[in-house]
Design an enzyme around this catalytic site. Structure first.
Site, short mmCIF file in Angstrom:
data_model
loop_
_atom_site.label_atom_id
_atom_site.label_comp_id
_atom_site.label_asym_id
_atom_site.label_seq_id
_atom_site.Cartn_x
_atom_site.Cartn_y
_atom_site.Cartn_z
N SER A 167 26.42 19.47 31.67
CA SER A 167 25.23 19.53 32.53
C SER A 167 25.28 18.33 33.46
O SER A 167 25.90 17.30 33.13
CB SER A 167 23.96 19.45 31.68
OG SER A 167 22.84 19.15 32.52
N TYR A 173 19.08 15.15 25.06
CA TYR A 173 19.79 16.25 25.72
C TYR A 173 20.85 15.69 26.67
O TYR A 173 22.02 16.10 26.63
CB TYR A 173 18.81 17.15 26.47
CG TYR A 173 19.51 18.27 27.21
CD1 TYR A 173 20.27 19.22 26.52
CD2 TYR A 173 19.43 18.37 28.61
CE1 TYR A 173 20.94 20.23 27.20
CE2 TYR A 173 20.10 19.39 29.28
CZ TYR A 173 20.85 20.31 28.58
OH TYR A 173 21.52 21.31 29.25
P1 NAP Z 1 19.82 30.31 27.52
O1 NAP Z 1 19.64 31.53 28.36
O2 NAP Z 1 18.71 29.83 26.68
O3 NAP Z 1 21.12 30.58 26.63
C1 NAP Z 1 21.42 29.82 25.48
C2 NAP Z 1 22.36 30.64 24.63
O4 NAP Z 1 22.68 29.87 23.46
C3 NAP Z 1 21.73 31.93 24.16
O5 NAP Z 1 22.71 32.96 24.20
C4 NAP Z 1 21.32 31.65 22.73
O6 NAP Z 1 21.37 32.87 22.00
C5 NAP Z 1 22.44 30.69 22.32
N1 NAP Z 1 22.03 29.87 21.18
C6 NAP Z 1 20.96 29.03 21.11
N2 NAP Z 1 20.90 28.47 19.89
C7 NAP Z 1 21.95 28.97 19.18
C8 NAP Z 1 22.42 28.78 17.87
N3 NAP Z 1 21.78 27.97 17.00
N4 NAP Z 1 23.52 29.45 17.47
C9 NAP Z 1 24.15 30.29 18.32
N5 NAP Z 1 23.78 30.49 19.58
C10 NAP Z 1 22.68 29.85 20.00
O7 NAP Z 1 20.24 29.07 28.43
P2 NAP Z 1 21.47 28.85 29.45
O8 NAP Z 1 20.90 28.18 30.61
O9 NAP Z 1 22.24 30.07 29.64
O10 NAP Z 1 22.29 27.77 28.61
C11 NAP Z 1 23.66 27.86 28.40
C12 NAP Z 1 24.26 26.46 28.42
O11 NAP Z 1 24.11 25.91 29.74
C13 NAP Z 1 23.63 25.46 27.46
O12 NAP Z 1 24.64 24.69 26.86
C14 NAP Z 1 22.78 24.59 28.37
O13 NAP Z 1 22.60 23.30 27.84
C15 NAP Z 1 23.64 24.59 29.62
N6 NAP Z 1 22.94 24.23 30.85
C16 NAP Z 1 21.88 24.97 31.29
C17 NAP Z 1 21.21 24.57 32.43
C18 NAP Z 1 20.03 25.34 32.97
O14 NAP Z 1 19.32 24.79 33.82
N7 NAP Z 1 19.80 26.56 32.52
C19 NAP Z 1 21.63 23.44 33.14
C20 NAP Z 1 22.69 22.70 32.66
C21 NAP Z 1 23.35 23.11 31.53
P3 NAP Z 1 20.52 33.26 20.69
O15 NAP Z 1 19.13 32.81 20.91
O16 NAP Z 1 20.71 34.74 20.62
O17 NAP Z 1 21.22 32.56 19.57
#
Ligand code: NAP
Length: 293
Positions: free
Chosen positions: A158, A171
């Site tokens: 990130s 985070y």
């Molecule tokens: P998201 O839609 O909330 O997706 C998170 C994913 O992780 C979901 O598929 C969730 O699925 C899975 N997950 C959460 N806890 C888990 C666990 N204990 N075991 C297995 N799977 C788990 O958010 P996203 O934005 O796509 O995030 C993906 C990545 O991008 C993350 O690493 C986040 O830190 C990073 N990121 C996001 C942003 C942003 O602004 N969105 C910015 C920078 C970085 P289940 O609930 O089905 O398990």
């Protein structure tokens, strides 16, 4: 992009060609957001997939849709990566499925509350998912990639990895870990045909934000990217051989300057004497004399 941060594209081609097929990707956090878009894009590129997350219903729906639309083999592996037995099952899949050519370490969650308003157990859970699971899955797959002559690891970091002041500090620190880990993996593994990419998204419109504690609608729209654009840019960065991809950053020269400053400091970060600004008379000479006696 500088030569230090650009990877050798011939390594990617060698990796693909040696496996004789387009390969198979294991994507964590594939049930929603960025991970689900990766699943879509990689299946359309001809990769078979293993989709990992906790929500079976969502994973099954995505797997069925992608299998229908792309004809690829899409497996679902329901696992809570914060549960040791589940994590061990994913590690086992990475060790035993010799078709796996790519690992996308994407599952993660964040928080927007500052330290004083955060629950320490939740912070520990975040470290377990964002850091420990990433490390364990990487340790499971790298020896296999070495045996198979190559592979690709994409680590979802990130921008807060380099700007921890912006959100919850734990985070940001987990994502700084992911970036540092990726740089170190690249140093150790690039010559062995293992591609590493750290992706540093800015704010991306996913459920991440509601889970983190602030609805994405509360963010200024000019700082929020769609997950589709984010993943397409990240994959373009991978194709271009980037080690670090920051999809929003307009001028790559800014990252190159940052990286150059870091590289310039490296030879001077460990020296026998404190810097002159601390006014310490170095004991190095004394110490060497007493060792000699
Ligand atoms: P998201 O839609 O909330 O997706 C998170 C994913 O992780 C979901 O598929 C969730 O699925 C899975 N997950 C959460 N806890 C888990 C666990 N204990 N075991 C297995 N799977 C788990 O958010 P996203 O934005 O796509 O995030 C993906 C990545 O991008 C993350 O690493 C986040 O830190 C990073 N990121 C996001 C942003 C942003 O602004 N969105 C910015 C920078 C970085 P289940 O609930 O089905 O398990």
């Amino acid at each position: 992009m500088s030569d230090e941060t650009k990877q050798d594209r011939s390594q990617i081609e060698t990796t693909t060609a040696s496996s004789g097929s387009v390969g198979k990707a294991l994507i964590t956090g594939a049930s929603s957001g960025i991970g689900a878009i990766y699943a879509d894009r990689l299946a359309r590129r001809g990769l078979d997939l293993i989709l990992v997350a906790r929500n079976r219903e969502r994973l099954d729906a995505l797997a069925n849709r992608l299998a229908d639309e792309t004809g690829r083999s899409i497996e679902v592996l329901v696992a809570d990566l914060n549960n040791n037995a589940d994590l061990a099952r994913v590690e086992q899949a990475l060790r035993t499925d010799d078709e796996i050519s790519m690992l996308v370490n994407n599952a993660g969650f964040g928080a927007t509350a500052p330290l004083v308003n955060s629950d320490i157990d939740k912070m520990t859970e975040m470290i377990d998912l964002n850091v420990t699971a990433v490390v364990r899955l990487t340790y499971a797959v790298v020896p296999e990639f070495l045996k198979r002559g190559g592979g690709t690891i994409v680590n979802m970091a990130s921008i807060v990895g380099i700007a921890p002041e912006l959100l919850n500090g734990v985070y940001g620190a987990t994502k700084a870990f992911v970036l540092a880990f990726s740089l170190s993996l690249h140093k150790e593994l690039a010559a062995k045909h293992i591609r590493i990419q750290a992706v540093l998204p800015g704010a991306t419109a996913t459920e991440f934000w509601s889970i983190a504690g602030t609805s994405v609608e509360h963010l200024p729209s000019q700082i929020v990217m769609t997950a589709d654009d984010l993943v397409d840019a990240a994959i373009a960065g991978l194709d271009q051989g980037e080690l670090v991809t920051i999809p929003s950053l307009p001028e790559i020269a800014d990252w190159d300057a940052y990286e150059k400053a870091r590289q310039k400091m490296i030879p001077k970060l460990s020296l026998s004497s404190p810097a002159a600004r601390y006014g310490i008379t170095s004991r190095t000479h004394e110490k060497h004399q007493s060792t000699a006696l």
